[in-house]
Design a protein around this motif. Structure first.
Motif, mmCIF file in Angstrom:
data_model
loop_
_atom_site.group_PDB
_atom_site.id
_atom_site.type_symbol
_atom_site.label_atom_id
_atom_site.label_comp_id
_atom_site.label_asym_id
_atom_site.label_seq_id
_atom_site.Cartn_x
_atom_site.Cartn_y
_atom_site.Cartn_z
ATOM 1 N N GLY A 133 -10.117 -3.018 9.591
ATOM 2 C CA GLY A 133 -10.012 -3.455 10.884
ATOM 3 C C GLY A 133 -10.757 -2.373 11.815
ATOM 4 N N GLN A 134 -10.515 -1.063 11.797
ATOM 5 C CA GLN A 134 -11.385 -0.214 12.732
ATOM 6 C C GLN A 134 -12.553 -0.323 12.456
ATOM 7 O OE1 GLN A 134 -9.956 1.494 14.925
ATOM 8 N NE2 GLN A 134 -7.812 1.151 14.339
ATOM 9 N N GLY A 135 -13.320 -0.473 11.252
ATOM 10 C CA GLY A 135 -14.749 -0.577 11.038
ATOM 11 C C GLY A 135 -15.309 -1.871 11.881
ATOM 12 N N THR A 136 -14.375 -3.046 11.529
ATOM 13 C CA THR A 136 -14.725 -4.402 12.556
ATOM 14 C C THR A 136 -14.656 -4.071 13.915
ATOM 15 O OG1 THR A 136 -13.779 -5.607 10.554
ATOM 16 C CG2 THR A 136 -14.166 -6.705 12.838
ATOM 17 N N ARG A 137 -13.581 -3.313 14.480
ATOM 18 C CA ARG A 137 -13.677 -2.869 15.856
ATOM 19 C C ARG A 137 -14.932 -2.102 16.606
ATOM 20 N NH1 ARG A 137 -8.373 0.070 18.346
ATOM 21 N NH2 ARG A 137 -8.695 -0.373 20.752
ATOM 22 N N ALA A 138 -15.162 -1.267 15.681
ATOM 23 C CA ALA A 138 -16.308 -0.545 16.051
ATOM 24 C C ALA A 138 -17.752 -1.086 16.149
ATOM 25 C CB ALA A 138 -16.712 0.815 15.121
ATOM 26 N N LEU A 139 -17.747 -2.178 14.846
ATOM 27 C CA LEU A 139 -19.153 -3.123 15.015
ATOM 28 C C LEU A 139 -19.243 -3.969 16.075
ATOM 29 C CD1 LEU A 139 -20.493 -4.869 11.886
ATOM 30 C CD2 LEU A 139 -19.885 -6.348 13.957
ATOM 31 N N ILE A 140 -17.937 -4.666 16.482
ATOM 32 C CA ILE A 140 -17.875 -5.485 17.643
ATOM 33 C C ILE A 140 -18.106 -4.749 18.918
ATOM 34 C CG2 ILE A 140 -16.245 -6.699 19.307
ATOM 35 C CD1 ILE A 140 -14.767 -7.439 16.473
ATOM 36 N N GLU A 141 -17.626 -3.534 19.120
ATOM 37 C CA GLU A 141 -18.035 -2.771 20.337
ATOM 38 C C GLU A 141 -19.541 -2.414 20.518
ATOM 39 O OE1 GLU A 141 -15.525 0.713 20.142
ATOM 40 O OE2 GLU A 141 -13.679 -0.306 20.748
ATOM 41 N N GLN A 142 -20.261 -1.808 19.348
ATOM 42 C CA GLN A 142 -21.486 -1.734 19.366
ATOM 43 C C GLN A 142 -22.457 -3.217 19.425
ATOM 44 O OE1 GLN A 142 -22.930 1.159 19.632
ATOM 45 N NE2 GLN A 142 -24.900 0.550 19.603
ATOM 46 N N ALA B 1 -12.793 -15.849 19.023
ATOM 47 C CA ALA B 1 -11.764 -16.812 19.232
ATOM 48 C C ALA B 1 -10.752 -16.854 18.033
ATOM 49 C CB ALA B 1 -11.649 -18.129 19.897
ATOM 50 N N GLU B 2 -11.433 -17.074 16.926
ATOM 51 C CA GLU B 2 -10.548 -17.173 15.767
ATOM 52 C C GLU B 2 -9.831 -15.841 15.169
ATOM 53 O OE1 GLU B 2 -9.416 -18.918 12.215
ATOM 54 O OE2 GLU B 2 -11.096 -19.872 13.210
ATOM 55 N N LEU B 3 -10.713 -14.738 15.618
ATOM 56 C CA LEU B 3 -10.212 -13.322 15.360
ATOM 57 C C LEU B 3 -8.841 -13.127 16.392
ATOM 58 C CD1 LEU B 3 -12.527 -10.101 14.867
ATOM 59 C CD2 LEU B 3 -10.328 -10.161 16.178
ATOM 60 N N VAL B 4 -9.021 -13.401 17.764
ATOM 61 C CA VAL B 4 -8.077 -13.046 18.600
ATOM 62 C C VAL B 4 -6.887 -13.900 18.328
ATOM 63 C CG1 VAL B 4 -7.330 -13.399 21.117
ATOM 64 C CG2 VAL B 4 -9.535 -12.313 20.465
ATOM 65 N N LEU B 5 -7.209 -15.057 18.118
ATOM 66 C CA LEU B 5 -6.011 -15.910 17.632
ATOM 67 C C LEU B 5 -5.191 -15.530 16.469
ATOM 68 C CD1 LEU B 5 -7.434 -19.331 18.479
ATOM 69 C CD2 LEU B 5 -5.470 -18.506 19.703
ATOM 70 N N SER B 6 -5.652 -14.901 15.498
ATOM 71 C CA SER B 6 -5.018 -14.345 14.179
ATOM 72 C C SER B 6 -4.156 -13.132 14.701
ATOM 73 C CB SER B 6 -6.231 -14.022 13.381
ATOM 74 O OG SER B 6 -6.890 -12.685 13.763
ATOM 75 N N ALA B 7 -4.548 -12.495 15.863
ATOM 76 C CA ALA B 7 -3.571 -11.330 16.234
ATOM 77 C C ALA B 7 -2.457 -11.923 16.711
ATOM 78 C CB ALA B 7 -4.417 -10.628 16.760
ATOM 79 N N ALA C 275 -5.317 -7.306 13.327
ATOM 80 C CA ALA C 275 -5.103 -8.285 12.579
ATOM 81 C C ALA C 275 -5.936 -8.255 11.052
ATOM 82 C CB ALA C 275 -5.797 -9.454 13.160
ATOM 83 N N VAL C 276 -7.039 -7.799 11.200
ATOM 84 C CA VAL C 276 -8.053 -7.689 10.012
ATOM 85 C C VAL C 276 -7.484 -7.089 8.811
ATOM 86 C CG1 VAL C 276 -10.192 -6.884 8.999
ATOM 87 C CG2 VAL C 276 -10.301 -8.085 11.399
ATOM 88 N N PRO C 277 -6.564 -6.008 8.921
ATOM 89 C CA PRO C 277 -6.015 -5.415 7.691
ATOM 90 C C PRO C 277 -5.084 -6.282 7.089
ATOM 91 C CG PRO C 277 -6.193 -3.829 9.665
ATOM 92 C CD PRO C 277 -6.448 -5.147 9.919
ATOM 93 N N THR C 278 -4.697 -7.115 7.692
ATOM 94 C CA THR C 278 -3.469 -8.125 7.203
ATOM 95 C C THR C 278 -3.939 -9.445 6.957
ATOM 96 O OG1 THR C 278 -2.800 -9.222 9.244
ATOM 97 C CG2 THR C 278 -1.994 -6.979 8.843
ATOM 98 N N ALA D 263 -13.315 -6.144 3.334
ATOM 99 C CA ALA D 263 -12.817 -5.221 3.004
ATOM 100 C C ALA D 263 -11.410 -4.920 3.702
ATOM 101 C CB ALA D 263 -13.602 -4.000 3.260
ATOM 102 N N ARG D 264 -11.090 -5.758 4.484
ATOM 103 C CA ARG D 264 -9.751 -5.676 5.586
ATOM 104 C C ARG D 264 -10.063 -4.460 6.363
ATOM 105 N NH1 ARG D 264 -10.025 -9.880 1.459
ATOM 106 N NH2 ARG D 264 -8.261 -11.131 1.800
#
Length: 227
Positions: free
Chosen positions: A201-210, A145-151, A104-107, A198-199
């Protein structure tokens, strides 16, 4: 004349079984009904003034979720908290949230970035050392939740909100986080803000995981080992 202001054990205008389920789930999650406490149909019938059928339907649903244990003709009781299982549930939640971030984040539109930023600002405005308590977790959950709903993935929303969230709120620390973790959480939120702009998505994913690994998964694993 009836006292209409008197609190009711269950809310009106819901199916009775859903009212019983919601009330019992909340009591289990909040610790009002502690692990291994026995739950008796007859006690619930007397407490709510209802028949056995909706009670059994609610208990079956709680058993399906793993919040209670049922042994036929022996007991129905609140399920114990398995910390390793909790860590695995967090890992499942992180995988789902991370997937949604990557998708979602890239969009994101400017409005979506602003909505996420509002959640980040709200968390940063609180005492981060205590944002792992129930009130603080509500702010974090709103962010994810905001992030998941946006997907726009309703299946993930149903799993996260309908199953995982109930379990994960059973293991909430009753003390502030360590100073170094608080600093890390603050830095992560600021980094998340930049990644959203910066949109990435992969960077956001890596940050969330860590972030989840350090703030939730590793502490749960350590506590499980110590028991």
């Amino acid at each position: 004349m009836d006292d209409v202001s008197a609190p009711l054990p269950i809310r009106p205008r819901q199916l009775i079984r859903d009212q019983v389920f919601a009330t019992l789930a909340e009591e289990i999650i909040d610790g009002v009904r502690p692990p291994l406490e026995e739950i008796r149909d007859q006690d619930l019938q007397a407490e709510y003034g209802i028949s056995r059928t909706p009670i059994r339907e609610a208990l079956n649903r709680l058993a399906d979720l793993g919040l209670i244990e049922v042994s036929t003709n022996r007991f129905t009781r609140v399920a114990p908290v398995d910390l390793n299982a909790q860590a695995e549930r967090v890992e499942t939640a992180v995988a789902m949230i991370g997937y949604c971030a990557a998708k979602a984040v890239p969009t994101y539109t400017d409005e979506q970035v602003a909505a996420m930023e509002a959640h980040i600002t709200g968390i940063l405005a609180t005492d981060l050392a205590w944002t792992t308590n129930r009130e603080g977790l509500a702010l974090w959950y709103a962010l994810w939740a905001e992030l998941v709903l946006s997907a726009r993935n309703q299946t993930m929303v149903d799993i996260l909100d309908g199953r995982l969230a109930m379990h994960l709120t059973r293991t909430v620390p009753d003390q502030p986080v360590a100073d170094d973790l608080e600093v890390y959480m603050r830095a992560s939120l600021e980094q998340l803000r930049a990644l959203l702009h910066a949109r990435d998505g992969q960077g956001t994913r890596a940050l969330i995981e860590q972030l989840f690994l350090r703030s939730v998964i590793e502490p749960l694993r350590a506590e499980a080992t110590a028991e």
